[in-house]
Design a protein around this motif. Structure first.
Motif, PDB file in Angstrom:
ATOM      1  N   ARG A 155       0.918  -1.357  -0.058  1.00  0.00           N
ATOM      2  CA  ARG A 155      -0.284   0.121  -0.128  1.00  0.00           C
ATOM      3  C   ARG A 155       1.111   1.408  -0.203  1.00  0.00           C
ATOM      4  O   ARG A 155       1.889   1.256   0.663  1.00  0.00           O
ATOM      5  CB  ARG A 155      -0.867  -0.080   0.657  1.00  0.00           C
ATOM      6  CG  ARG A 155      -1.994   1.371   1.015  1.00  0.00           C
ATOM      7  CD  ARG A 155      -2.536   0.753   2.562  1.00  0.00           C
ATOM      8  NE  ARG A 155      -4.449   1.165   2.119  1.00  0.00           N
ATOM      9  CZ  ARG A 155      -5.767   0.480   1.341  1.00  0.00           C
ATOM     10  NH1 ARG A 155      -5.087  -0.109   1.808  1.00  0.00           N
ATOM     11  NH2 ARG A 155      -6.097   1.227   0.991  1.00  0.00           N
ATOM     12  N   VAL A 156       0.432   2.056  -1.078  1.00  0.00           N
ATOM     13  CA  VAL A 156       1.179   3.664  -0.992  1.00  0.00           C
ATOM     14  C   VAL A 156       0.246   4.444  -1.642  1.00  0.00           C
ATOM     15  O   VAL A 156      -0.058   4.793  -2.101  1.00  0.00           O
ATOM     16  CB  VAL A 156       2.705   2.968  -2.332  1.00  0.00           C
ATOM     17  CG1 VAL A 156       1.966   3.124  -3.127  1.00  0.00           C
ATOM     18  CG2 VAL A 156       3.369   4.617  -2.086  1.00  0.00           C
ATOM     19  N   LYS A 157       1.046   5.621  -1.165  1.00  0.00           N
ATOM     20  CA  LYS A 157       0.476   6.987  -0.964  1.00  0.00           C
ATOM     21  C   LYS A 157       0.858   7.262  -2.808  1.00  0.00           C
ATOM     22  O   LYS A 157       1.766   7.355  -2.698  1.00  0.00           O
ATOM     23  CB  LYS A 157       0.137   7.686   0.080  1.00  0.00           C
ATOM     24  CG  LYS A 157      -1.101   9.244  -0.213  1.00  0.00           C
ATOM     25  CD  LYS A 157      -2.140   8.265   0.193  1.00  0.00           C
ATOM     26  CE  LYS A 157      -3.556   9.708   0.067  1.00  0.00           C
ATOM     27  NZ  LYS A 157      -4.239   9.235   0.307  1.00  0.00           N
ATOM     28  N   PHE A 158      -0.124   7.799  -3.705  1.00  0.00           N
ATOM     29  CA  PHE A 158       0.122   8.307  -4.979  1.00  0.00           C
ATOM     30  C   PHE A 158      -0.853   9.711  -4.482  1.00  0.00           C
ATOM     31  O   PHE A 158      -1.618   9.626  -4.134  1.00  0.00           O
ATOM     32  CB  PHE A 158      -0.783   7.446  -5.743  1.00  0.00           C
ATOM     33  CG  PHE A 158      -0.505   8.350  -7.146  1.00  0.00           C
ATOM     34  CD1 PHE A 158       0.338   8.283  -7.840  1.00  0.00           C
ATOM     35  CD2 PHE A 158      -1.995   8.819  -7.687  1.00  0.00           C
ATOM     36  CE1 PHE A 158       0.262   9.333  -8.976  1.00  0.00           C
ATOM     37  CE2 PHE A 158      -1.019  10.477  -8.639  1.00  0.00           C
ATOM     38  CZ  PHE A 158      -0.425  10.187  -9.640  1.00  0.00           C
ATOM     39  N   ARG A 159       0.140  10.395  -4.967  1.00  0.00           N
ATOM     40  CA  ARG A 159       0.231  11.835  -4.612  1.00  0.00           C
ATOM     41  C   ARG A 159      -0.644  12.560  -5.938  1.00  0.00           C
ATOM     42  O   ARG A 159       0.201  12.396  -6.837  1.00  0.00           O
ATOM     43  CB  ARG A 159       1.306  13.164  -4.462  1.00  0.00           C
ATOM     44  CG  ARG A 159       1.771  12.522  -2.761  1.00  0.00           C
ATOM     45  CD  ARG A 159       2.764  13.718  -2.294  1.00  0.00           C
ATOM     46  NE  ARG A 159       3.139  13.423  -0.735  1.00  0.00           N
ATOM     47  CZ  ARG A 159       4.118  12.282  -0.922  1.00  0.00           C
ATOM     48  NH1 ARG A 159       5.043  12.419  -1.901  1.00  0.00           N
ATOM     49  NH2 ARG A 159       4.451  12.158  -0.028  1.00  0.00           N
ATOM     50  N   GLY A 160      -1.962  12.975  -6.054  1.00  0.00           N
ATOM     51  CA  GLY A 160      -1.874  13.075  -7.343  1.00  0.00           C
ATOM     52  C   GLY A 160      -0.993  14.710  -7.720  1.00  0.00           C
ATOM     53  O   GLY A 160      -1.015  14.709  -7.920  1.00  0.00           O
ATOM     54  N   ARG A 161      -1.835  13.822  -9.323  1.00  0.00           N
ATOM     55  CA  ARG A 161      -0.825  15.367 -10.403  1.00  0.00           C
ATOM     56  C   ARG A 161      -1.794  15.498 -11.612  1.00  0.00           C
ATOM     57  O   ARG A 161      -2.570  14.781 -11.942  1.00  0.00           O
ATOM     58  CB  ARG A 161       0.253  14.101 -11.075  1.00  0.00           C
ATOM     59  CG  ARG A 161       1.548  14.265  -9.982  1.00  0.00           C
ATOM     60  CD  ARG A 161       2.335  13.638 -10.560  1.00  0.00           C
ATOM     61  NE  ARG A 161       3.366  12.877  -9.635  1.00  0.00           N
ATOM     62  CZ  ARG A 161       3.943  12.130  -9.633  1.00  0.00           C
ATOM     63  NH1 ARG A 161       4.290  11.867 -11.355  1.00  0.00           N
ATOM     64  NH2 ARG A 161       4.461  10.872  -9.026  1.00  0.00           N
ATOM     65  N   TYR A 162      -1.342  16.764 -11.823  1.00  0.00           N
ATOM     66  CA  TYR A 162      -1.683  17.675 -13.384  1.00  0.00           C
ATOM     67  C   TYR A 162      -0.757  16.621 -14.796  1.00  0.00           C
ATOM     68  O   TYR A 162       1.086  17.174 -13.567  1.00  0.00           O
ATOM     69  CB  TYR A 162      -1.570  18.568 -12.973  1.00  0.00           C
ATOM     70  CG  TYR A 162      -2.642  19.643 -12.564  1.00  0.00           C
ATOM     71  CD1 TYR A 162      -4.101  19.349 -13.432  1.00  0.00           C
ATOM     72  CD2 TYR A 162      -2.544  19.594 -11.183  1.00  0.00           C
ATOM     73  CE1 TYR A 162      -5.147  19.899 -12.362  1.00  0.00           C
ATOM     74  CE2 TYR A 162      -3.883  20.057 -10.459  1.00  0.00           C
ATOM     75  CZ  TYR A 162      -5.306  20.195 -11.065  1.00  0.00           C
ATOM     76  OH  TYR A 162      -6.350  20.820 -10.173  1.00  0.00           O
ATOM     77  N   ALA A 163      -0.682  15.968 -15.263  1.00  0.00           N
ATOM     78  CA  ALA A 163      -0.793  15.481 -16.216  1.00  0.00           C
ATOM     79  C   ALA A 163      -0.908  15.095 -16.962  1.00  0.00           C
ATOM     80  O   ALA A 163      -2.012  14.822 -17.085  1.00  0.00           O
ATOM     81  CB  ALA A 163       0.513  14.680 -15.849  1.00  0.00           C
ATOM     82  N   CYS A 164      -0.670  15.018 -18.728  1.00  0.00           N
ATOM     83  CA  CYS A 164      -0.810  14.796 -19.570  1.00  0.00           C
ATOM     84  C   CYS A 164      -1.977  15.344 -20.559  1.00  0.00           C
ATOM     85  O   CYS A 164      -3.210  15.374 -20.625  1.00  0.00           O
ATOM     86  CB  CYS A 164      -1.299  12.992 -19.447  1.00  0.00           C
ATOM     87  SG  CYS A 164       0.022  12.318 -19.375  1.00  0.00           S
ATOM     88  N   GLY A 165      -2.386  16.771 -20.206  1.00  0.00           N
ATOM     89  CA  GLY A 165      -3.729  18.094 -20.156  1.00  0.00           C
ATOM     90  C   GLY A 165      -5.139  17.158 -19.161  1.00  0.00           C
ATOM     91  O   GLY A 165      -5.671  17.610 -19.300  1.00  0.00           O
ATOM     92  N   GLY A 166      -4.422  16.775 -17.918  1.00  0.00           N
ATOM     93  CA  GLY A 166      -5.754  16.486 -17.311  1.00  0.00           C
ATOM     94  C   GLY A 166      -5.213  16.439 -15.366  1.00  0.00           C
ATOM     95  O   GLY A 166      -3.771  16.174 -15.349  1.00  0.00           O
ATOM     96  N   TYR A 167      -5.586  15.852 -14.635  1.00  0.00           N
ATOM     97  CA  TYR A 167      -5.628  15.436 -13.730  1.00  0.00           C
ATOM     98  C   TYR A 167      -5.484  13.945 -13.063  1.00  0.00           C
ATOM     99  O   TYR A 167      -6.729  13.676 -13.127  1.00  0.00           O
ATOM    100  CB  TYR A 167      -6.345  16.379 -12.119  1.00  0.00           C
ATOM    101  CG  TYR A 167      -5.596  16.411 -10.403  1.00  0.00           C
ATOM    102  CD1 TYR A 167      -4.503  16.306 -10.355  1.00  0.00           C
ATOM    103  CD2 TYR A 167      -6.842  15.425 -10.055  1.00  0.00           C
ATOM    104  CE1 TYR A 167      -4.208  16.240  -9.356  1.00  0.00           C
ATOM    105  CE2 TYR A 167      -6.696  16.146  -9.179  1.00  0.00           C
ATOM    106  CZ  TYR A 167      -5.109  15.344  -8.946  1.00  0.00           C
ATOM    107  OH  TYR A 167      -4.775  15.488  -7.342  1.00  0.00           O
ATOM    108  N   PHE A 168      -4.863  13.320 -12.754  1.00  0.00           N
ATOM    109  CA  PHE A 168      -5.070  12.434 -11.753  1.00  0.00           C
ATOM    110  C   PHE A 168      -5.487  12.213 -10.258  1.00  0.00           C
ATOM    111  O   PHE A 168      -4.499  12.684  -9.747  1.00  0.00           O
ATOM    112  CB  PHE A 168      -4.177  10.555 -12.493  1.00  0.00           C
ATOM    113  CG  PHE A 168      -3.827   9.921 -12.342  1.00  0.00           C
ATOM    114  CD1 PHE A 168      -5.095   8.800 -13.142  1.00  0.00           C
ATOM    115  CD2 PHE A 168      -3.811   8.837 -10.910  1.00  0.00           C
ATOM    116  CE1 PHE A 168      -5.014   7.932 -13.335  1.00  0.00           C
ATOM    117  CE2 PHE A 168      -4.263   8.000 -10.711  1.00  0.00           C
ATOM    118  CZ  PHE A 168      -4.430   6.933 -11.599  1.00  0.00           C
ATOM    119  N   PRO A 169      -6.103  11.755  -9.500  1.00  0.00           N
ATOM    120  CA  PRO A 169      -6.336  12.114  -8.470  1.00  0.00           C
ATOM    121  C   PRO A 169      -5.261  11.013  -7.605  1.00  0.00           C
ATOM    122  O   PRO A 169      -4.467  10.130  -7.107  1.00  0.00           O
ATOM    123  CB  PRO A 169      -8.075  11.711  -8.446  1.00  0.00           C
ATOM    124  CG  PRO A 169      -8.181  10.760  -8.661  1.00  0.00           C
ATOM    125  CD  PRO A 169      -7.516  10.711 -10.099  1.00  0.00           C
TER     126      PRO A 169
END
Length: 158
Positions: free
Chosen positions: A56-70
């Protein structure tokens, strides 16, 4: 002539929820034909199978590729674990040595975490907004020295 690899039911208890004895036997035979010591391949697969369930690891949301991945918690599900063991630990996908031949399960789990936390998003491979492909450079890893992790949004926060 190479010796035949045999596998018994007792030898696959650690990974029986992912593979039948016949499937694992075929994968170990393929690993052997690809230059692995079948026992080393089996140990890595078993060790990874024991450890992925607690990943289990925390992914910090990022703006990339023209959108936002939460942002959200990343887990390895049964399908993902089977894919990693089958395609990247036991099977020779590339025409040179397996990426993971010289790794332990602990090292692989740590590299997966690091890639999710600090890897670069590959916009050419990502399918926004529900999938992000993260890559991180590791010298000597194999194909282009990159570890690639595909994360998919399952629900809010996961």
């Amino acid at each position: 002539m190479k010796p035949v690899i045999t596998i018994t039911r007792d030898e696959v208890k650690a990974v029986e929820d992912l593979f039948s004895p016949k499937e694992l036997g075929k994968l170990l035979a393929q690993a052997y034909l690809n230059g692995w010591d079948a026992n080393d391949a089996k140990k890595l697969a078993e060790d990874f199978d024991k450890q992925y369930k607690n990943f289990r690891v925390k992914f910090r949301g990022r703006y990339a590729c023209g959108g936002y991945f939460p942002e959200g918690d990343v887990i390895i599900d049964k399908k993902g674990a089977k894919h990693i063991i089958e395609r990247h630990i036991l099977e020779e996908k590339w025409k040179y040595k397996s990426k993971f031949k010289y790794l332990t399960a602990d090292m692989l789990i740590q590299m997966l975490k690091e890639t999710i936390e600090t890897g670069e998003i590959n916009c050419d491979r990502s399918n926004a907004p529900n999938e992000a492909v993260l890559e991180k450079y590791y010298y000597g890893l194999g194909a282009k020295n990159r570890l690639r992790v595909v994360i998919r949004k399952i629900s809010n926060g996961l």
